[in-house]
Structure formats: structure tokens, C-alpha cells
Design a protein around this motif. Sequence first.
Motif, PDB file in Angstrom:
ATOM      1  N   ASP A 390      20.935  -9.783 -18.514  1.00  0.00           N
ATOM      2  CA  ASP A 390      19.759  -9.529 -19.395  1.00  0.00           C
ATOM      3  C   ASP A 390      19.956 -10.034 -20.557  1.00  0.00           C
ATOM      4  O   ASP A 390      20.588  -9.402 -21.666  1.00  0.00           O
ATOM      5  CB  ASP A 390      19.580  -7.958 -19.209  1.00  0.00           C
ATOM      6  N   LYS A 392      19.736 -11.391 -24.319  1.00  0.00           N
ATOM      7  CA  LYS A 392      18.728 -11.139 -25.673  1.00  0.00           C
ATOM      8  C   LYS A 392      18.507 -12.411 -26.217  1.00  0.00           C
ATOM      9  O   LYS A 392      18.883 -13.647 -26.053  1.00  0.00           O
ATOM     10  CB  LYS A 392      19.670 -10.512 -26.495  1.00  0.00           C
ATOM     11  N   LEU A 393      17.476 -12.149 -27.334  1.00  0.00           N
ATOM     12  CA  LEU A 393      16.906 -13.471 -28.146  1.00  0.00           C
ATOM     13  C   LEU A 393      17.864 -14.308 -28.338  1.00  0.00           C
ATOM     14  O   LEU A 393      19.067 -13.931 -29.191  1.00  0.00           O
ATOM     15  CB  LEU A 393      16.013 -12.933 -29.300  1.00  0.00           C
ATOM     16  N   CYS A 398      16.636 -17.370 -23.852  1.00  0.00           N
ATOM     17  CA  CYS A 398      15.765 -16.524 -24.131  1.00  0.00           C
ATOM     18  C   CYS A 398      15.088 -16.725 -25.340  1.00  0.00           C
ATOM     19  O   CYS A 398      15.897 -16.765 -26.436  1.00  0.00           O
ATOM     20  CB  CYS A 398      16.648 -15.091 -24.018  1.00  0.00           C
ATOM     21  N   GLN A 399      13.634 -16.749 -25.244  1.00  0.00           N
ATOM     22  CA  GLN A 399      13.035 -16.700 -26.585  1.00  0.00           C
ATOM     23  C   GLN A 399      12.250 -15.738 -26.777  1.00  0.00           C
ATOM     24  O   GLN A 399      11.339 -15.699 -27.738  1.00  0.00           O
ATOM     25  CB  GLN A 399      11.959 -17.896 -26.384  1.00  0.00           C
ATOM     26  N   GLN A 402      13.937  -9.599 -25.107  1.00  0.00           N
ATOM     27  CA  GLN A 402      14.956  -9.315 -24.039  1.00  0.00           C
ATOM     28  C   GLN A 402      14.291 -10.104 -22.626  1.00  0.00           C
ATOM     29  O   GLN A 402      13.270 -10.076 -22.632  1.00  0.00           O
ATOM     30  CB  GLN A 402      14.768  -7.850 -23.601  1.00  0.00           C
ATOM     31  N   CYS A 403      15.357 -10.766 -22.150  1.00  0.00           N
ATOM     32  CA  CYS A 403      14.880 -11.354 -20.974  1.00  0.00           C
ATOM     33  C   CYS A 403      15.710 -11.041 -19.497  1.00  0.00           C
ATOM     34  O   CYS A 403      16.629 -10.123 -19.694  1.00  0.00           O
ATOM     35  CB  CYS A 403      15.381 -12.795 -21.223  1.00  0.00           C
ATOM     36  N   SER A 404      15.429 -11.632 -18.438  1.00  0.00           N
ATOM     37  CA  SER A 404      16.092 -11.271 -17.249  1.00  0.00           C
ATOM     38  C   SER A 404      16.620 -12.674 -16.568  1.00  0.00           C
ATOM     39  O   SER A 404      15.773 -13.558 -16.611  1.00  0.00           O
ATOM     40  CB  SER A 404      15.341 -10.668 -16.521  1.00  0.00           C
ATOM     41  N   GLN A 405      17.731 -12.629 -15.789  1.00  0.00           N
ATOM     42  CA  GLN A 405      18.087 -13.654 -15.164  1.00  0.00           C
ATOM     43  C   GLN A 405      18.699 -12.975 -13.772  1.00  0.00           C
ATOM     44  O   GLN A 405      19.504 -12.066 -13.669  1.00  0.00           O
ATOM     45  CB  GLN A 405      19.282 -14.367 -15.329  1.00  0.00           C
ATOM     46  N   THR A 523      15.805 -17.835 -16.661  1.00  0.00           N
ATOM     47  CA  THR A 523      15.609 -17.037 -17.693  1.00  0.00           C
ATOM     48  C   THR A 523      14.096 -16.804 -17.788  1.00  0.00           C
ATOM     49  O   THR A 523      13.366 -17.501 -18.162  1.00  0.00           O
ATOM     50  CB  THR A 523      16.214 -17.541 -18.862  1.00  0.00           C
ATOM     51  N   PRO A 525      11.041 -13.668 -19.305  1.00  0.00           N
ATOM     52  CA  PRO A 525      11.032 -12.368 -20.102  1.00  0.00           C
ATOM     53  C   PRO A 525      11.100 -11.149 -19.109  1.00  0.00           C
ATOM     54  O   PRO A 525      10.845 -11.351 -18.033  1.00  0.00           O
ATOM     55  CB  PRO A 525       9.497 -12.383 -20.786  1.00  0.00           C
ATOM     56  N   TYR A 526      11.803 -10.072 -19.810  1.00  0.00           N
ATOM     57  CA  TYR A 526      11.713  -8.971 -18.884  1.00  0.00           C
ATOM     58  C   TYR A 526      10.658  -8.443 -18.170  1.00  0.00           C
ATOM     59  O   TYR A 526      10.612  -8.131 -17.057  1.00  0.00           O
ATOM     60  CB  TYR A 526      12.380  -7.811 -19.724  1.00  0.00           C
TER      61      TYR A 526
END
Length: 539
Positions: A390, A392-393, A398-399, A402-405, A523, A525-526
Motif C-alpha cells: 500500500d 503512499k503519495l 503513487c500520485q 493512498q495506492c495499492s499494488q 500501482t 489508487p486504493y
Amino acid sequence: MSQTTTDPSPDGSSAPLAQRVTSIPTAFTEAMLRLRLDGPRATHGLLVWAVPVFAAVVGGLLRFIRLGEPDSLIFDETYYVKDAYSFLISGYEREWLENANESFNAGSLDKLGPGPEYVVHPPVGKWMIAFGMLLFGADNSFGWRFSAAAIGTLSILLVAFAAHKLFRSSALTGIAALLIAVDGHHLVQSRTSLLDIFLMFWVIAAFCALLLDRQQFRRRLASLMAGSIPGQLLYGPWVLWRPWRLAAGVCLGLAIGTKWSGLFYLAAFGLMTVLWDMNARRIAGVRYWVTAGIMRDGLYAFVCMVPVAALTYLGTWTGWLLSDDAYGRRWAQDHPSPVWGWIPDSLRSLAEYHRSAFNFHQGLSSDHSYESTPNTWLFMGRPTSFHYEDPKLGEAGCQVEQCSQAITSVGNPLIWWSAALCLLVLLFYWIGRRDWRAGAILAGVAAGYLPWFMYPERTIFFFYSIVFLPFLILALTYCLGLVLGPANAAPARRTKGVLAVGLFVTAAVAVSAFFLPVWTSQTIPYDMWRLRMWMPSWI
């Protein structure tokens, strides 16, 4: 099914074939013609392989692009990749020292310990992983995943080959190849060095070999019985030259040498091929076709497949047998036996190793957050998460906040849920219409699926289902063939069928494109990741 499909007849003959034999005066001559013409006609030429090759190219790109990401061991790669490297060094599994994963991920291979490691899976899959590491290096994630991606890509062509032999249709052959090329469950396992993708490969290879054997046997039987009077032959001739059946035995030995669950396919496919031979003798007018099928075909099938598979399996343990230090290798020397002492110590030690590993599998019941019972597999109730981060910015591209891979072994829902419903259709066509193709596909599903219901207390996972995924694809393709309709159908009926099938395949490809980020660790966005988690149990 005819060039595309037709309402299946009991012996799987096609409508054009029936038209050909209407002018033949005797039923026996008609039966001989049916046996000789069984299987795909050569009129398709290279056209039949245009779409499957295209599907394999697309599937290969999906499997190889960014194959090295993430550049660390994920899920059970921690076992099989390191075991594969120890194979390259010693020919058997060795223990790893503390912090081995961190060292391995960094490209340092200096944590391989001096002693042997106790493992509970046979060597074939790990040797196949080792082959990729030999070609591209053991110090990088591309090298240790290469073999899985290559085998996954080749299996697309094997599924297409099986579809071609079953359906005699360029369209259905291409559809089967395309559907498995874009399915997420197959894609994830093709990009991860676990054992199950290799098990699936050898199983579908054995199935293809048996389809070739069926075709060869029926044509040979027709040739040997030419000129005979139907009903006067009690048992029919022996047909001893069965090279494709021997090849199937080798493939099944390699399947068992990957995971022991391949044993169920040896049993199921062995029974299946004997039933095919019985039916061929019945069509040919053999009076005691059941007895002949058991005595002349069944016993010979056992000889061709079981000993061949057993010898192949034993050969896969060559590295262990030739070693002095592998785990349990000297057990027999430490446990002399007055009863079994005549057996070579190496084989007695190997037998004891197998007894120990079998007991381990029987008692494997530790809790795991992603364990999944087989009654949920067909609708993908609990797919396995292979990897999740997960960022972060500003991290890993990640833009947003919070993001997800993620790498989640969830299949394409449209493909899987449709295929599950198709199994009911195939059951009807097998029992009600006696279509051998429906029975063969169901046998492939049953051998990989039903045995797991015998182990309700064992810790098992959804990703085991990859072994019967090719047969789910074939089941779905079978039903799409029914929707497509026969080639000689009325133009309006044919147009509707082509439109419906085209829309389904297009939708399946679109669904795969939507899920691709959570299959390949992109990657995103969450919120976009949550949007793809269609069921709460997928999280």
C-alpha cells in the motif's frame, strides 16, 4: 460438432460426416467410415492456428512484460525458488540460513546452508524453475519466473490443440486459446514461480496426447477390420502400437513428479481412454466389445500408462538418488531390514521419505487467512492474495494519498462463472446425449476438483484449481459452440449465434483489461483496487 458445432451425436460424429455416409449401403461400412474420419479434417490448413498463435503472442506479452515485478519473493516462491537454486548447486534441496529471503531478494546467494532441507513436494516443478534460473540467472526475479511464464504461454497452444481435436472448428479453437490467454487466474500463476502451473501443463499435455491416441486407434481399428463381417468378430483385433498413449504416461509421470495430485489424473485419464476404445469397438461391430475393451485395451492401457508413469516419476528423483547428503538419503543404512533388505538402500530410503511426506500432507491443517474450501472454488469465493503493498503519495509511482499494488489470483469472473454453469450443460450432453467430448472435459474437471473434498480438515487454497482451468475453458467453449450453431444453419440463426458469441468474447476481454492491474502488481489508487474487489471475501 461440425466445422463450428452441431448438436452432438452419441459418438461425436458431425453432420457433414452423416451426410457423407447416407449413400453407403451397409451399416458396417458406415461405421468404418466414421472411425476413419474421426477427428479434424485437414481442410482448415494453417487457418486454424492463426487465432491461437495470436492469442499465444498476446498471452506471452501479458506474462512477460514486467515479469520481474515485484523484484522480491512473493507468497510460496520463498520455498520453490530457493529450492530450485539449491537444485542447480547440489541436485537436491538444501537448507537456507537466517535472513535468506532478504539476501536472496538483494541478489546475494550466499545464504545457502550446508545441510539438506526436508520438503514434501516432488522435484519436477522445481527443476523447471531452475531451468529459467540457469538461463537468466538466479539473482533476479525475471530468471526465477521465466519458466512459469514460458510454460503458461505454451499451455495456451495446448488448450487450443485440445479444442481443435474436440470441436473440429477454427472458430472454437481460437476462442479457447483467447479465453485462457486473458484469464487472470492463469495469468497470475504464469507470472509466479509456484508448482501448480507446471502441474497444469503436464496434465493438459497428457490430455492432448490421449486425444491423438484416440484418433490413431480408431483409424487403425477401422483399417484392421476392413472387409470383416459385423457381428462375427468376437473381440476384434489387437492394436498394440500406441505411441501417444505412452507419451501420455510420460506426461502424467511428470505431472505426479510435480505434485502428487497428478495421481488422480492418471486414474481418470486411464479409465477415460479405455472407455473410448470400448466405444470404438462397439461402433465397429465387435460382439463382445465390453470384454474386449477390458482385456485387450484396458490391461494394455495399464501397461502403457502406469509403469511408464511410475518409471518417469522415479527418474525425476535422480538428483536425490545420486546424492549422499539429501534429506533422508541414508535412512536405509541406518535402519536395516531383514524383510526388505533385498531392495536397494536408495529405494528403501526414498520409500520412507514418501511415507513421511504423505503423513505430513494428511496432517496439514494450520490456519491461513487465504485458505479456501473447494465448494467455493467454482465461483471464486476466496481467491489467494499472492502479494499486496500500500504505497503512499510519492512512493512507487503513487500520485494520490493512498495506492495499492496487488497480485490476486482471482480469475476473470465472466469466464469462471459462465464456465461453472456450462458444467451443467455438459453433464446433460454426456448423460443424455452420450457425447464423449462432454465426458472427457468433465473428467478433466472432476480429477482436479473432486478429490479435494476428501480432505475437509486440510489447509487448501483456491490456486490449486489452476490444474482444471483448461477444462473449464473447454467446457465454456463447448457451450459457446452450441450458441454459435452449426455451419449449415439458416443465415438468420447463424448471424444471431455469431453475434452472441462475439459479444461474449469481447466482454470477457474487456473484463480482463479491467482486472489486469490487480493481476500484475500495478500501482493504482486504493479506491480503484476496492472497485475490483467484487466480493467481500476477495479482500
